[in-house]
Each structure stands twice: as C-alpha cells, then as structure tokens.
Design a protein around this motif. Sequence first.
Motif, PDB file in Angstrom:
ATOM      1  N   GLY A 514     -56.819 -62.716 -24.822  1.00  0.00           N
ATOM      2  CA  GLY A 514     -55.872 -61.629 -24.348  1.00  0.00           C
ATOM      3  C   GLY A 514     -55.193 -61.817 -23.305  1.00  0.00           C
ATOM      4  N   ASN A 515     -55.450 -62.736 -22.496  1.00  0.00           N
ATOM      5  CA  ASN A 515     -54.270 -63.224 -21.367  1.00  0.00           C
ATOM      6  C   ASN A 515     -53.198 -64.081 -21.776  1.00  0.00           C
ATOM      7  N   GLU A 516     -52.973 -64.174 -23.002  1.00  0.00           N
ATOM      8  CA  GLU A 516     -51.679 -64.823 -23.717  1.00  0.00           C
ATOM      9  C   GLU A 516     -50.661 -63.773 -23.849  1.00  0.00           C
ATOM     10  N   PHE A 517     -51.201 -62.226 -24.044  1.00  0.00           N
ATOM     11  CA  PHE A 517     -50.315 -61.236 -24.304  1.00  0.00           C
ATOM     12  C   PHE A 517     -50.469 -60.362 -23.073  1.00  0.00           C
ATOM     13  N   GLY A 518     -50.945 -60.916 -21.842  1.00  0.00           N
ATOM     14  CA  GLY A 518     -50.843 -60.080 -20.714  1.00  0.00           C
ATOM     15  C   GLY A 518     -51.690 -58.830 -20.715  1.00  0.00           C
ATOM     16  N   HIS A 519     -52.909 -59.054 -21.116  1.00  0.00           N
ATOM     17  CA  HIS A 519     -53.762 -57.722 -21.112  1.00  0.00           C
ATOM     18  C   HIS A 519     -53.818 -57.165 -19.955  1.00  0.00           C
ATOM     19  N   PRO A 520     -53.906 -55.901 -19.768  1.00  0.00           N
ATOM     20  CA  PRO A 520     -53.616 -55.197 -18.284  1.00  0.00           C
ATOM     21  C   PRO A 520     -54.801 -54.930 -17.949  1.00  0.00           C
ATOM     22  N   GLU A 521     -55.998 -55.025 -18.502  1.00  0.00           N
ATOM     23  CA  GLU A 521     -57.282 -54.497 -17.633  1.00  0.00           C
ATOM     24  C   GLU A 521     -58.187 -55.835 -17.348  1.00  0.00           C
ATOM     25  N   TRP A 522     -59.048 -55.607 -16.292  1.00  0.00           N
ATOM     26  CA  TRP A 522     -60.056 -56.404 -15.988  1.00  0.00           C
ATOM     27  C   TRP A 522     -61.130 -56.375 -16.794  1.00  0.00           C
ATOM     28  N   ILE A 523     -62.016 -57.165 -16.685  1.00  0.00           N
ATOM     29  CA  ILE A 523     -63.268 -57.017 -17.430  1.00  0.00           C
ATOM     30  C   ILE A 523     -64.470 -56.586 -16.673  1.00  0.00           C
ATOM     31  N   ASP A 524     -65.176 -55.495 -17.037  1.00  0.00           N
ATOM     32  CA  ASP A 524     -66.448 -55.035 -16.344  1.00  0.00           C
ATOM     33  C   ASP A 524     -67.223 -54.510 -17.499  1.00  0.00           C
ATOM     34  N   PHE A 525     -68.401 -55.176 -17.435  1.00  0.00           N
ATOM     35  CA  PHE A 525     -69.584 -55.027 -18.413  1.00  0.00           C
ATOM     36  C   PHE A 525     -70.167 -53.581 -18.022  1.00  0.00           C
ATOM     37  N   PRO A 526     -70.771 -52.987 -19.126  1.00  0.00           N
ATOM     38  CA  PRO A 526     -71.815 -51.829 -18.659  1.00  0.00           C
ATOM     39  C   PRO A 526     -72.685 -52.133 -17.657  1.00  0.00           C
ATOM     40  N   ARG A 527     -72.817 -51.391 -16.733  1.00  0.00           N
ATOM     41  CA  ARG A 527     -73.730 -51.469 -15.600  1.00  0.00           C
ATOM     42  C   ARG A 527     -73.820 -50.162 -14.867  1.00  0.00           C
ATOM     43  N   GLN A 528     -74.972 -50.213 -14.027  1.00  0.00           N
ATOM     44  CA  GLN A 528     -75.264 -48.756 -13.318  1.00  0.00           C
ATOM     45  C   GLN A 528     -74.029 -48.270 -12.449  1.00  0.00           C
ATOM     46  N   GLY A 529     -73.272 -49.122 -11.947  1.00  0.00           N
ATOM     47  CA  GLY A 529     -72.101 -49.002 -11.095  1.00  0.00           C
ATOM     48  C   GLY A 529     -71.006 -48.210 -11.722  1.00  0.00           C
ATOM     49  N   ASN A 530     -70.859 -48.617 -13.027  1.00  0.00           N
ATOM     50  CA  ASN A 530     -69.686 -47.878 -13.724  1.00  0.00           C
ATOM     51  C   ASN A 530     -70.442 -46.868 -14.991  1.00  0.00           C
ATOM     52  N   ASN A 531     -71.553 -46.355 -14.873  1.00  0.00           N
ATOM     53  CA  ASN A 531     -72.189 -45.326 -15.696  1.00  0.00           C
ATOM     54  C   ASN A 531     -72.297 -46.015 -17.061  1.00  0.00           C
ATOM     55  N   TRP A 532     -72.630 -47.230 -17.074  1.00  0.00           N
ATOM     56  CA  TRP A 532     -72.958 -48.136 -18.181  1.00  0.00           C
ATOM     57  C   TRP A 532     -71.789 -47.932 -19.268  1.00  0.00           C
ATOM     58  N   THR A 533     -70.530 -47.777 -18.892  1.00  0.00           N
ATOM     59  CA  THR A 533     -69.299 -47.909 -19.951  1.00  0.00           C
ATOM     60  C   THR A 533     -69.102 -49.275 -20.337  1.00  0.00           C
ATOM     61  N   TYR A 534     -68.452 -49.182 -21.812  1.00  0.00           N
ATOM     62  CA  TYR A 534     -67.959 -50.162 -22.292  1.00  0.00           C
ATOM     63  C   TYR A 534     -66.324 -50.162 -22.405  1.00  0.00           C
ATOM     64  N   LYS A 535     -65.821 -49.322 -21.631  1.00  0.00           N
ATOM     65  CA  LYS A 535     -64.400 -49.048 -21.418  1.00  0.00           C
ATOM     66  C   LYS A 535     -63.478 -50.257 -21.265  1.00  0.00           C
ATOM     67  N   TYR A 536     -64.246 -51.237 -20.273  1.00  0.00           N
ATOM     68  CA  TYR A 536     -63.458 -52.573 -19.883  1.00  0.00           C
ATOM     69  C   TYR A 536     -64.200 -53.754 -20.450  1.00  0.00           C
ATOM     70  N   ALA A 537     -64.971 -53.251 -21.232  1.00  0.00           N
ATOM     71  CA  ALA A 537     -65.851 -54.624 -21.732  1.00  0.00           C
ATOM     72  C   ALA A 537     -65.237 -54.808 -23.304  1.00  0.00           C
ATOM     73  N   LYS A 538     -63.663 -54.754 -23.304  1.00  0.00           N
ATOM     74  CA  LYS A 538     -63.319 -54.985 -24.603  1.00  0.00           C
ATOM     75  C   LYS A 538     -61.814 -55.690 -24.479  1.00  0.00           C
ATOM     76  N   ARG A 539     -61.116 -56.022 -25.381  1.00  0.00           N
ATOM     77  CA  ARG A 539     -59.800 -56.465 -25.462  1.00  0.00           C
ATOM     78  C   ARG A 539     -58.782 -55.745 -26.196  1.00  0.00           C
TER      79      ARG A 539
END
Length: 659
Positions: A514-539
């Motif tokens: 994903g970095n080859e095309f300048g992926h805009p988001e960081w990576i953050d896996f589901p955890r208690q601190g983000n309400n267990w979301t997969y929003k940032y655990a994808k490309r």
Amino acid sequence: MKKIKQIIENRIKADPYLEPFKSALYQRIINAAETEKMLTGGKINLCDYSSGHEYFGLHFREDQWFFREWAPNAVQIYFLGTMTDWKELPSFALKPLGKDGIWEICFPGHMIKHQDLYRLSIHWPGGKGDRIPAYARRVVQDPDTLIFNAQVWNPPQPYVWEINDPIPKPEYPLVYEAHVGMAQDAEKVGTYNEFKENILPRIIDSGYNTIQLMAVQHHPYYGSFGYHVSSFFAASSRFGTPDELKSLIDTAHKSNIRVIMDLVHSHCVSNQVEGLSLFDGTLNQYFHDGPRGFHEAWDSRCFDYGKYQVIHFLLSNCRYWLDEFHVDGFRFDGITSMLYLHHGLGKAFISYNDYFDQSVDDDALVYLTLANKLIHTLRSDAVTIAEDVSGMPGLALPVSEGGTGFDFRFAMGVPDFWIKLIKEYKDEQWHMGTLWHELTNRRKDEKTISYAESHDQALVGDQTIIFRLMNREMYEHMHIHDQNLVIDRGMALHKMIRLITLTTAGAGYLNFMGNEFGHPEWIDFPRQGNNWTYKYAKRQWNLVDNPELKYKFLAEFDKDMINLANRFEILKGFEPELLYIHEDDKIIAYSRGKLVYIFNFHPVKSFTDYKFDVLQGTYKMIFNTDRLEYGGHGRLKENQSHTISLYLPSRCAIVLHRI
C-alpha cells in the motif's frame, strides 16, 4: 586451526577495526562448531538433528496416532479433547519415556478424527494447567468463547504441490512486505484465498520478485502484528487453513515469485495456556530463569539459547516451514534483541566494543549461526534476512567465512534518516552530503536491503512518508484535477525518496503493501482503545483503482521503477559511484553501471544547461519522476539524448542510459 586463523585474517583484512577482537572472533567460530558437535554427537548431521517436529507433537502413522511432548517438570499429563469430552481419562494419560522429560501416548487410528479439538492437562508438583501442545500444527479459536485449542489437521486429501522445484534465487530481492489479514478493503480479517486471488496478481504485475509474509506463525492477539507468537509450528488459522496457505505459496511460485516469512525466534508470548510460559509449571523450561527470562518492553518471554532442547525446538521450527510449506526463506525478526542482554533498548552503538562486550549473548549468536547453516544446507536457494539495528559485523557473511550466515541484513538506518529529514528540516535545509552518506553507509562485504519505510513507519503512533509530506491535505486534495502545492510537493518527494533509496541500495529493496501508492491511513488493529474496530486494519486498494484520484500515479511510478530495476539489473554487481554533489543547488548525481541518476531536491529552482563531468558518451533519458503519468508536470521531453548538459526541473529526478 590454520583454517580458522585464515578466516579471521581475511575478515580483519576486509575490516581492520576487527583487529583488537581476534580472540573473540576465534571463540565465536569455536563456540558454533562445538555446539553443533554436542548437538549431533558427531554421528548425524544438523539436518537430521533438526527434525524434532517429526518426533514431537501429534502424528498419524500406520493407522495409529502418536503424540509426544517434552515437559520435564510434569508428574502427569492427560490428552484432552473432543474425543474425551474434555475429561481426564486414564486411557488418555501420557506415559514418561525415560528420564529426559519426554511423554508419549499412542491411539488407534479411529479414536481421533480430522478437525477434532485437543489440548493437554499438565500436572506438576503443587499445581496443574491446561496447555496447547508446543508442537501443535494448527490452533483455532472458538468464535463464541474465544478459547484457543489445538486442532487435528489430517484431511482425507492432503494438499498436492503443483510446483516442487525451488524458484530460482534472485541476486537482488525486490521485496513486497505484506500482511494477509489486512490485505483487503473490508473491515474484517482477510484470508489466504483472498490474498491469492486479489493481491497476488497486483504483486506479480508490479514486478516485485519476493513476498515477505507477516504474521504467519500463530499469535493469540491479532494486534501484536504477528510478533507475539504462541504456537511456532502453526500457521495462523485467522486467515484460513494450512492447505490454503500452501495454495497461496504454490500460486506465487507458478509466477516465479518467491515467498519468505517473518520468523519470530527472538521471544515468545507470555501467555500460559496458549504459549510456552510456565508450560510444565516452571518459568525456565524454554526460557531464562529470573529477570533475564522476561522482555519487559515487549511483555514477552526470552528464550534460553544455551539449552540444547531450545535449540532443537527452534532449529526444527526452521526446517518445518521449509519442508511443510515450501517457504523460500525467512526474515528473522528482532535480531538485536536476541544478540544483546540489553536487547538494544536505549543503546547507541558507537564503538566496536559494543559488539564484543559482556552484553553480547554468545548463545544466541551460536543459535543464529547454526540456524543459517541448517537453512542453507537444506535449501541452497533459501534466503535469510537479519533485522538488526546494531550493525553487528559479520551477520551477513557466510558461516564458511566466519560470519553468522545471513544472506542479507536490513539497512534499518535509512528509514530512520528519512523520518528525521522530513520531520526536523525544511526542504531547503536538506544536506545532500549527509543524505548520500546515510544511503550508502554500509559494510561493503555484507549484502543489505534498503527501504524508505516498512510496516514500522505505518503503525499508529508513527506516520508514513506520504502522511508526513501531505498531512491532512491528502484527505481533500487527491483528485486528479485538484491543484494543491502541498500535494504536488508530497508526490514529487515521495517518488524521489523511493527512487534514490532503491538505486543506492546495496543488494535489495523492500516496500510495505500500500505504501507504493501512498496509502493515506496508519495501521491500528482492533483493541479496547479503539472500540475493537477494523477500520484501520485494512488497505484501501479502492483508492488506487479509482481513476479520479492521484494514488494511481504513484502506483504507476512504483511499477515502472521496479521494472527499471529489473530491466537494467541495477542492483547487480555495481556499487553507486558519486559523480557530483552541490549543496546550494540541492543536486546529487551518481552512476551505477551504465545508468546515471540525477536528483534535483531544490524546492523551487529549476536549472537549464546544467553541466558536470561524466564518462564520455551520449546519454539517453529513459526515466524521470516528472512524467504526467506519475502525477508530475511533464516538463521533460521523453527519450531526449544528452552529452550532459541538462534541464533539471525542481523536485525531479532523471535517469540516463549511456549509449
């Protein structure tokens, strides 16, 4: 004796700074040789010794099931599972074999079925606990209870490999680092099959010759990125079945793409039921006793590489992945943590004394040497890469030359330098001499793989290069018809940073997906601190597939850059040679083989009729970062020839071919 002395003399000749450490170099060679002799008894070879996975664990042979486990502190062990209704039954009690702490049980073939669940109940003096077997080849999690268990994997039709012969070993790996679970657009965990069908074709088309798969070994916590391993012989079931992983690797091999995997032998998850900690009721079965057995920064356990049982376990793990899954090698994770008692935490390596003082774990160094010898004996085509930030000399030298035996080491200072440069200095303050030094500062007798950024820079809490360059502007101004100075700067530098990192690399290059095309988001896996979301655990490949967005320009540039590297074999046999550098003009020019690279990092100045000395000849421009197809301004005429009098637009790089 004479041979060892000659090896050491050769090393000192190549690196005179090693002269004061002759005796230490000698002792390291002796340590590895003596340990190998102790392990094999001088009667078998290292490959035969490293087959513990065929002895321990659960195996079906001649219509019977055999199970063995090493648990020296145990006083009783029961095999529990679907077949026992999870009860401790006398008929499922293991029996000790001699005094070595090995336990065994045998069942008739009909008593255990494919996909049955199982675990162990281990009793020790003063207590007991359920445990996942150390050599379990498959571990699954109940979606309702979230409990992990080992699972019998014995399908009626075992996977049949279509490609059995090794894929030719590239002289220079162009590595696409990937995480199967994140390799999709949806907010979920991706699968081996989805990666094979959707992402593998992209990698093949992009020109990379090697895939580095992350998070393959089973890890209980998804958010650990695969680095808190609990079951070292089990492919992560989050992404699918063992056969589906084999199919992914097989399919890659059909297109001559090699697959290496992250191998985590630097530590182990501290979990007790799922992991090896307190496995038989003791903290020091696989690990160091006392504080040395705990990695406080990682909340994990530290292996005792001085125990022959631990070496046997880890060497067998190396062989298992080569034999069972046909992987083409390994990126050894956390080498710095293994090599030093301080784990490299808060340590600045400023002197050769740091590589030979009392902080070095000599047992870990022996293990890594034997692991590399084993891997390359089993598969001469296999590739091993060391992730080490310390700069320990000899890591990427063959064992036969007195080294630790890795094929490559990562140039980990390069991405750190890019972050520092972008974060702390204005564009007009970039120092070209320092940039050149940081990109080319490496041990000339050891092969290195360079990268501008890996998964480390993409994690939440850090920032990718593209986000450091564009920040929030990229959320609103990446439409192809949107003119924005911040975006223009970011795209120009993103391309130049990648091109100069690749073309100055020692012997390989890496990119994180994903970095080859300048992926805009960081990576953050589901955890208690983000309400267990997969929003940032994808490309978000939908971004690069959208013809209305500029991400496609960066992807096209990366593809053509990798194609350039392949077409001209630019990392093969030539070191970059500096031709010209000008601090005020922000110009760097260098040659490599028959190609000349000229970078104008100046934020505003373009130059006409720019001259500097090169080898005599006519030069044809074959590549430039300013092409309209790459989101540039199209200021350069394609295929023009030069006798080196150049038009150099600002924030632009060009590549010339000497005819």
